[in-house]
Design a protein around this motif. Sequence first.
Motif: not given
Length: 142
Positions: A33, A37, A49, A106, A109, A115, A118
């Motif tokens: 993550a 990110r 992002d 997930k 995020l 998200g 990502m």
Amino acid sequence: MKTIMAKKEDVQRRWFVIDAEGRNLGRLASRVATLLRGKHKPIFTPHVDTGDHVVVVNADKVQLTGKKLKKKIYYHHSGYPGGLKAVKAEELLAKKPGDLVRKAVKGMLPKSILGKGMIRRLKIYCGAEHPHTAQGPEALKI
């Protein structure tokens, strides 16, 4: 000194390969993550992002500590009355090990459009092989 705000055009995306064999699910997911990110980069900006692509291999060999394999339950709802479905982590690891890793990442995020973008850059494979060798991914030790 001025604070630099990254723009979408300034982001240089790299590819990383992470081997999940023998790794704890939560620690693996938090590292993935962070990479997705972009928090490991000096140009990190919360509203842009700035993350990289991550390829996770050997997802079927990830570990859960304690009794989580038997007791952890993942819920989802079909949308119909009485449509609550429950799956134990043990069953999910046996049937779809990639989904187990994807759900863990997930959850770490942002719950926004950023998200969603990502999580699209996360590629998960059960075996040791992946089709992303043309992108020149770097092997990353955790």
